[in-house]
Design a protein around this motif. Structure first.
Motif, short mmCIF file in Angstrom:
data_model
loop_
_atom_site.label_atom_id
_atom_site.label_comp_id
_atom_site.label_asym_id
_atom_site.label_seq_id
_atom_site.Cartn_x
_atom_site.Cartn_y
_atom_site.Cartn_z
N UNK A 57 0.82 -1.21 0.00
CA UNK A 57 0.00 0.00 0.00
C UNK A 57 0.85 1.26 0.00
N UNK A 58 2.06 1.15 -0.54
CA UNK A 58 3.00 2.26 -0.50
C UNK A 58 2.53 3.41 -1.41
N UNK A 59 2.37 4.57 -0.82
CA UNK A 59 2.04 5.78 -1.56
C UNK A 59 3.35 6.53 -1.77
N UNK A 60 4.04 6.22 -2.85
CA UNK A 60 5.38 6.75 -3.05
C UNK A 60 5.51 7.41 -4.41
N UNK A 61 6.46 8.35 -4.50
CA UNK A 61 6.83 8.91 -5.80
C UNK A 61 7.66 7.87 -6.54
N UNK A 62 7.43 7.76 -7.82
CA UNK A 62 7.97 6.65 -8.61
C UNK A 62 8.55 7.22 -9.90
N UNK A 63 9.79 6.86 -10.19
CA UNK A 63 10.45 7.31 -11.42
C UNK A 63 10.84 6.09 -12.23
N UNK A 64 10.39 6.03 -13.47
CA UNK A 64 10.75 4.90 -14.31
C UNK A 64 9.53 4.22 -14.88
N UNK A 65 9.70 3.02 -15.43
CA UNK A 65 8.56 2.28 -16.00
C UNK A 65 7.46 2.13 -14.95
N UNK A 66 6.20 2.26 -15.34
CA UNK A 66 5.10 2.16 -14.37
C UNK A 66 4.94 0.72 -13.87
N UNK A 67 4.19 0.54 -12.78
CA UNK A 67 3.96 -0.81 -12.28
C UNK A 67 3.41 -1.76 -13.34
N UNK A 68 2.64 -1.24 -14.29
CA UNK A 68 2.09 -2.10 -15.34
C UNK A 68 3.20 -2.74 -16.18
N UNK A 76 2.31 -10.74 -12.91
CA UNK A 76 1.55 -10.52 -11.68
C UNK A 76 0.64 -9.31 -11.87
N UNK A 77 -0.18 -9.03 -10.86
CA UNK A 77 -1.03 -7.85 -10.91
C UNK A 77 -0.19 -6.58 -10.72
N UNK A 78 -0.75 -5.45 -11.10
CA UNK A 78 -0.03 -4.19 -10.92
C UNK A 78 0.22 -3.90 -9.45
N UNK A 79 -0.74 -4.22 -8.60
CA UNK A 79 -0.57 -3.99 -7.16
C UNK A 79 0.61 -4.78 -6.62
N UNK A 80 0.70 -6.06 -7.03
CA UNK A 80 1.80 -6.88 -6.55
C UNK A 80 3.11 -6.43 -7.16
N UNK A 81 3.09 -6.01 -8.43
CA UNK A 81 4.32 -5.53 -9.07
C UNK A 81 4.88 -4.33 -8.32
N UNK A 82 4.02 -3.39 -7.96
CA UNK A 82 4.46 -2.23 -7.19
C UNK A 82 5.06 -2.67 -5.86
N UNK A 83 4.40 -3.60 -5.18
CA UNK A 83 4.89 -4.07 -3.88
C UNK A 83 6.24 -4.77 -4.02
N UNK A 84 6.42 -5.55 -5.08
CA UNK A 84 7.68 -6.26 -5.28
C UNK A 84 8.83 -5.30 -5.55
N UNK A 85 8.60 -4.29 -6.38
CA UNK A 85 9.65 -3.31 -6.66
C UNK A 85 9.99 -2.53 -5.39
N UNK A 86 8.96 -2.16 -4.64
CA UNK A 86 9.17 -1.44 -3.38
C UNK A 86 9.97 -2.32 -2.40
N UNK A 87 9.59 -3.60 -2.28
CA UNK A 87 10.29 -4.52 -1.38
C UNK A 87 11.74 -4.73 -1.84
N UNK A 88 11.95 -4.81 -3.16
CA UNK A 88 13.31 -5.00 -3.67
C UNK A 88 14.21 -3.83 -3.28
N UNK A 89 13.71 -2.61 -3.48
CA UNK A 89 14.50 -1.43 -3.13
C UNK A 89 14.70 -1.32 -1.62
N UNK A 90 13.64 -1.58 -0.85
CA UNK A 90 13.73 -1.48 0.61
C UNK A 90 14.71 -2.50 1.18
N UNK A 91 14.57 -3.77 0.77
CA UNK A 91 15.44 -4.81 1.30
C UNK A 91 16.90 -4.58 0.91
N UNK A 92 17.13 -4.10 -0.29
CA UNK A 92 18.51 -3.81 -0.71
C UNK A 92 19.12 -2.74 0.17
N UNK A 93 18.33 -1.70 0.48
CA UNK A 93 18.83 -0.64 1.36
C UNK A 93 19.06 -1.16 2.77
#
Length: 266
Positions: A57-68, A76-93
């Motif tokens: 449910x991340x309400x974040x500013x996003x730069x780059x290809x859209x979740x779609x 996967x669904x767009x909702x899950x795609x957004x969550x996966x990209x967010x989790x990837x960036x968060x976990x890496x940090x």
């Protein structure tokens, strides 16, 4: 009569192959998990982890290809795609200190992520969400720095926990450094993929099939060549089978993997 237990549900997860070019070729950042950890203790992995509810449910500013765009490639669904990209960036940090983000309203990238050490610790102990962190610091998630790479599902026979893990690849941003300042690993290193595979064959480190396979896929490529690959991902779910009284893992390249696991050059 013995009944087979229902497989545990597979939790969505994201992991990132962090890569850089060197004079000796491409290198990837690897972490060895503490041996005392309940799940895959002592195993060498990439930074990553499970999707958090706040990633969904991340309400974040996003730069780059859209979740779609990510949804199409990951299947996967767009909702899950957004969550996966967010989790990837968060976990890496959280796990390496590398931050795929930049100042909002620009196409810049954070140069020294060490300035956010306090926020990194708060993210790791779940007292801060990734979305809140980015908003507070005036940052935007640089989704364009991540590329979808693979999808592996933990074998259904696993009784500890299971993950539906999506692999991404991202280049180390200029000026940033990866470290081992996290609570989950006891050793980190940059390594050439072929060197890591040789260490596995020599039984000096242990790699699970997804990590082994992704390292193999990087051999002979530069960072630019890796980032240029446009993959549409198909899920891989290995099977665990008993052979000569021992568990073996079956997947599309398991003959090579099992030979290397046994200390024989594949």
């Amino acid at each position: 009569m013995t009944t087979t237990p229902e497989p545990l549900p597979a939790r969505p997860a994201a992991t990132v192959m962090l890569v850089r070019d060197t004079s000796d070729g491409i290198q990837v950042f690897l972490m060895r998990r503490h041996r005392a950890m309940e799940f895959v203790g002592g195993v060498v992995v990439f930074p990553g982890g499970g999707v958090d509810d706040r990633d969904r449910n991340a309400d974040i500013d996003w730069y780059g290809p859209p979740p779609s765009w990510f949804a199409e490639r990951l299947g996967v669904t767009e909702d899950l795609a957004l969550a996966l990209v967010c989790a990837a960036a968060r976990e890496t940090f959280e796990e390496s200190g590398v931050l795929f983000a930049g100042p909002a309203g620009t196409d810049g990238i954070v140069g020294d992520a060490g300035a956010y050490a306090q926020a990194r610790a708060a993210l790791a102990d779940n007292s801060l969400s990734f979305g809140d962190f980015l908003r507070t610091e005036g940052l935007v998630l640089r989704a364009d720095l991540l590329r979808p790479w693979a999808n592996w599902v933990t074998p259904k026979e696993e009784r500890t926990r299971r993950y539906d893990t999506y692999f991404f690849v991202g280049a180390l941003p200029d000026g940033q450094r990866a470290d081992g300042e996290n609570t989950e690993s006891d050793r980190v290193a940059w390594a050439r993929p072929e060197a890591a595979l040789d260490e596995f064959t020599a039984q000096r480190i242990f790699l699970l099939p997804p990590t082994w396979t992704q390292l193999d896929s990087l051999i002979g490529r530069s960072v630019a060549e890796v980032l240029a690959v446009d993959r549409r991902i198909a899920a891989v779910q290995p099977n665990l089978v008993v052979a000569d009284g021992n568990w073996e893992i079956e997947f599309f390249d398991s003959d090579r993997y099992n030979a290397a696991r046994a200390g024989r050059a594949p």
